[in-house]
Motif scaffolding. Structure first.
Motif, PDB file in Angstrom:
ATOM      1  N   LYS A  18      10.607  -0.234   0.414  1.00 20.76           N
ATOM      2  CA  LYS A  18       9.613   0.972   0.115  1.00 20.76           C
ATOM      3  C   LYS A  18       9.382   1.577   1.281  1.00 20.76           C
ATOM      4  CE  LYS A  18       5.997   2.395  -2.905  1.00 20.76           C
ATOM      5  NZ  LYS A  18       4.454   1.935  -3.024  1.00 20.76           N
ATOM      6  N   ARG A  19       9.008   0.927   2.352  1.00 17.30           N
ATOM      7  CA  ARG A  19       8.547   1.389   3.631  1.00 17.30           C
ATOM      8  C   ARG A  19       9.685   1.863   4.423  1.00 17.30           C
ATOM      9  NH1 ARG A  19       3.635   3.344   5.192  1.00 17.30           N
ATOM     10  NH2 ARG A  19       2.832   2.118   3.485  1.00 17.30           N
ATOM     11  N   TYR A  20      10.730   1.390   4.298  1.00 16.51           N
ATOM     12  CA  TYR A  20      11.899   1.702   4.941  1.00 16.51           C
ATOM     13  C   TYR A  20      12.425   3.108   4.380  1.00 16.51           C
ATOM     14  CZ  TYR A  20      16.706   1.751   6.955  1.00 16.51           C
ATOM     15  OH  TYR A  20      17.878   2.333   7.753  1.00 16.51           O
ATOM     16  N   ASN A  21      12.429   3.151   2.909  1.00 12.69           N
ATOM     17  CA  ASN A  21      12.880   4.296   2.326  1.00 12.69           C
ATOM     18  C   ASN A  21      11.800   5.491   2.655  1.00 12.69           C
ATOM     19  OD1 ASN A  21      15.174   3.425   1.268  1.00 12.69           O
ATOM     20  ND2 ASN A  21      14.120   2.621  -0.576  1.00 12.69           N
ATOM     21  N   HIS A  22      10.563   5.325   2.810  1.00  9.90           N
ATOM     22  CA  HIS A  22       9.550   6.278   3.323  1.00  9.90           C
ATOM     23  C   HIS A  22       9.838   6.695   4.697  1.00  9.90           C
ATOM     24  CE1 HIS A  22       5.633   7.835   4.660  1.00  9.90           C
ATOM     25  NE2 HIS A  22       5.667   6.923   5.808  1.00  9.90           N
ATOM     26  N   THR A  23      10.162   5.714   5.578  1.00 11.09           N
ATOM     27  CA  THR A  23      10.635   6.152   6.845  1.00 11.09           C
ATOM     28  C   THR A  23      11.582   6.992   6.965  1.00 11.09           C
ATOM     29  OG1 THR A  23       9.632   3.946   7.731  1.00 11.09           O
ATOM     30  CG2 THR A  23      11.306   4.776   9.223  1.00 11.09           C
ATOM     31  N   LEU A  50       9.947   5.396  14.071  1.00 16.37           N
ATOM     32  CA  LEU A  50       9.144   4.261  14.421  1.00 16.37           C
ATOM     33  C   LEU A  50       7.679   4.361  14.262  1.00 16.37           C
ATOM     34  CD1 LEU A  50      10.599   4.334  17.982  1.00 16.37           C
ATOM     35  CD2 LEU A  50      10.736   2.309  16.423  1.00 16.37           C
ATOM     36  N   HIS A  51       7.499   5.640  13.416  1.00 18.49           N
ATOM     37  CA  HIS A  51       5.816   5.859  13.288  1.00 18.49           C
ATOM     38  C   HIS A  51       5.133   4.591  12.514  1.00 18.49           C
ATOM     39  CE1 HIS A  51       6.935   6.875   9.069  1.00 18.49           C
ATOM     40  NE2 HIS A  51       5.607   7.049   8.890  1.00 18.49           N
ATOM     41  N   ASP A  52       5.602   4.028  11.536  1.00 21.86           N
ATOM     42  CA  ASP A  52       5.116   2.901  10.870  1.00 21.86           C
ATOM     43  C   ASP A  52       5.559   1.705  11.195  1.00 21.86           C
ATOM     44  OD1 ASP A  52       3.246   4.070   9.165  1.00 21.86           O
ATOM     45  OD2 ASP A  52       4.633   4.635   7.404  1.00 21.86           O
ATOM     46  N   CYS A  53       6.228   1.517  12.341  1.00 25.59           N
ATOM     47  CA  CYS A  53       6.981   0.113  12.809  1.00 25.59           C
ATOM     48  C   CYS A  53       5.922  -1.183  12.856  1.00 25.59           C
ATOM     49  CB  CYS A  53       7.639   0.346  14.312  1.00 25.59           C
ATOM     50  SG  CYS A  53       6.330   0.504  15.389  1.00 25.59           S
ATOM     51  N   TYR A 108      -0.845   8.724  16.990  1.00 27.81           N
ATOM     52  CA  TYR A 108      -1.633   9.643  16.266  1.00 27.81           C
ATOM     53  C   TYR A 108      -1.319  10.027  15.036  1.00 27.81           C
ATOM     54  CZ  TYR A 108      -4.033   9.606  20.831  1.00 27.81           C
ATOM     55  OH  TYR A 108      -4.846   9.137  22.087  1.00 27.81           O
ATOM     56  N   HIS A 109      -0.276   9.520  14.670  1.00 24.63           N
ATOM     57  CA  HIS A 109       0.198   9.964  13.225  1.00 24.63           C
ATOM     58  C   HIS A 109      -0.739   9.701  11.996  1.00 24.63           C
ATOM     59  CE1 HIS A 109       1.461   5.764  11.818  1.00 24.63           C
ATOM     60  NE2 HIS A 109       1.525   6.090  10.762  1.00 24.63           N
ATOM     61  N   THR A 110      -1.528   9.076  12.004  1.00 26.74           N
ATOM     62  CA  THR A 110      -2.578   8.832  11.064  1.00 26.74           C
ATOM     63  C   THR A 110      -3.944   9.677  11.028  1.00 26.74           C
ATOM     64  OG1 THR A 110      -1.937   6.477  10.714  1.00 26.74           O
ATOM     65  CG2 THR A 110      -3.917   6.938   9.718  1.00 26.74           C
ATOM     66  N   ALA A 126       5.345  15.536   8.174  1.00 25.87           N
ATOM     67  CA  ALA A 126       6.505  14.821   7.614  1.00 25.87           C
ATOM     68  C   ALA A 126       5.976  13.553   6.773  1.00 25.87           C
ATOM     69  CB  ALA A 126       7.762  14.707   8.710  1.00 25.87           C
ATOM     70  N   ASP A 127       5.017  12.815   7.460  1.00 25.65           N
ATOM     71  CA  ASP A 127       4.515  11.691   6.598  1.00 25.65           C
ATOM     72  C   ASP A 127       3.669  11.979   5.652  1.00 25.65           C
ATOM     73  OD1 ASP A 127       3.868   8.868   6.918  1.00 25.65           O
ATOM     74  OD2 ASP A 127       1.836   9.039   7.578  1.00 25.65           O
ATOM     75  N   ALA A 128       3.178  13.141   5.486  1.00 18.94           N
ATOM     76  CA  ALA A 128       2.474  13.552   4.268  1.00 18.94           C
ATOM     77  C   ALA A 128       3.355  13.985   3.228  1.00 18.94           C
ATOM     78  CB  ALA A 128       1.427  14.511   4.710  1.00 18.94           C
ATOM     79  N   SER A 132       9.210  11.018  -1.082  1.00 21.17           N
ATOM     80  CA  SER A 132       8.578   9.812  -2.030  1.00 21.17           C
ATOM     81  C   SER A 132       7.024  10.086  -2.392  1.00 21.17           C
ATOM     82  CB  SER A 132       8.854   8.495  -1.782  1.00 21.17           C
ATOM     83  OG  SER A 132       8.165   8.268  -0.631  1.00 21.17           O
ATOM     84  N   ARG A 133       6.560  11.361  -1.418  1.00 26.96           N
ATOM     85  CA  ARG A 133       5.027  11.340  -1.796  1.00 26.96           C
ATOM     86  C   ARG A 133       5.000  12.130  -2.992  1.00 26.96           C
ATOM     87  NH1 ARG A 133       2.318   7.922   1.662  1.00 26.96           N
ATOM     88  NH2 ARG A 133       2.521   8.587   3.935  1.00 26.96           N
ATOM     89  N   THR A 134       4.170  11.920  -4.042  1.00 30.15           N
ATOM     90  CA  THR A 134       4.155  12.470  -5.163  1.00 30.15           C
ATOM     91  C   THR A 134       2.859  12.995  -5.662  1.00 30.15           C
ATOM     92  OG1 THR A 134       3.704  10.480  -6.374  1.00 30.15           O
ATOM     93  CG2 THR A 134       5.911  11.360  -6.205  1.00 30.15           C
TER      94      THR A 134
HETATM   95 FE    FE Z   1       4.167   6.620   7.235  1.00 29.00          FE
END
Ligand code: FE
Ligand code: DGI
Ligand code: FE
Ligand code: FE
Length: 187
Positions: A18-23, A50-53, A108-110, A126-128, A132-134
């Motif tokens: 799930k996290r990989y697909n988000h990435t 790499l943001h959530d690595c 600083y992505h969070t 892009a993270d937001a 898959s963000r709904t």
């Molecule tokens: Fe993320």
């Protein structure tokens, strides 16, 4: 194998599916935004991938890795706040990323920060808004992302702060400081 493929392979191992697909979603949107704003595609791709690595690391591991700031030290081990700091260190150590702009986009992505570069803004947004963000606000933020990226960040940070207030969560000063900076420079 090129560097991007190597990063992707490693992320597939490090993250849940799930996290990989988000990435991959963040990578796709980040490339589109980089084209739109004339940002460096290569930097944005690496930051996105790499943001959530460090997201799946234990809190102890994150804390060992991170050169975290005073607020995080003061308020303890909040995984949500630590993973960007830990991730930027891991990206440097494991993937040899030395570009400060890429490292800051992970770091600083969070929470964001005052004076973010276009690469940092793109990863934050892009993270937001990746596919898959709904959540309810996502359509508005997607539209704003291409009209005025600062407005998209303001909208996202407002949403985040409302959510954090409802949870009675600690708000990192960067979250507020980034918002003040964007409001102050609003055109
Ligand atoms: Fe993320
Ligand atoms: O890692 P992701 O889930 O892809 O996304 P993210 O890195 O933006 O993390 C989002 C989480 O971070 C969300 O649960 C809210 C939390 N967060 C963001 N800013 C703050 C925060 N949590 C606290 N306690 N304080 C903040 O200022
Ligand atoms: Fe994250
Ligand atoms: Fe720490």
């Amino acid at each position: 194998m090129d560097k991007i493929s190597r990063i992707k392979d490693k992320m597939r191992e490090l993250l849940t599916l799930k996290r990989y697909n988000h990435t991959l979603g963040v990578e796709k949107v980040a490339i589109e935004l980089a084209h739109h704003y004339g940002a460096d595609i290569n930097k944005v791709r690496k930051g996105a991938l790499l943001h959530d690595c460090s997201k799946q690391f234990t809190l102890t591991r994150m804390h060992e890795l991170c050169d975290c700031d005073e607020t995080i030290k003061t308020y303890g081990h909040l995984g949500e706040l630590l993973h960007g700091f830990a991730g930027s260190v891991y990206a440097r150590e494991e993937f040899g990323i030395t570009d400060e702009d890429i490292l800051n986009s992970i770091r600083y992505h969070t929470i964001g920060r005052r004076g973010m570069s276009i690469v940092e803004k793109i990863i934050y947004v892009a993270d937001a808004i990746e596919p898959s963000r709904t959540h309810e606000e996502v359509q508005t933020i997607r539209r704003l992302a291409y009209e005025n990226i600062d407005e998209a960040i303001i909208h996202e940070v407002d949403r985040k702060m409302e959510f954090l207030i409802k949870k009675e969560a600690i708000i990192h000063p960067n979250t507020v400081d980034m918002r003040n900076w964007l409001l102050h420079n609003r055109k």
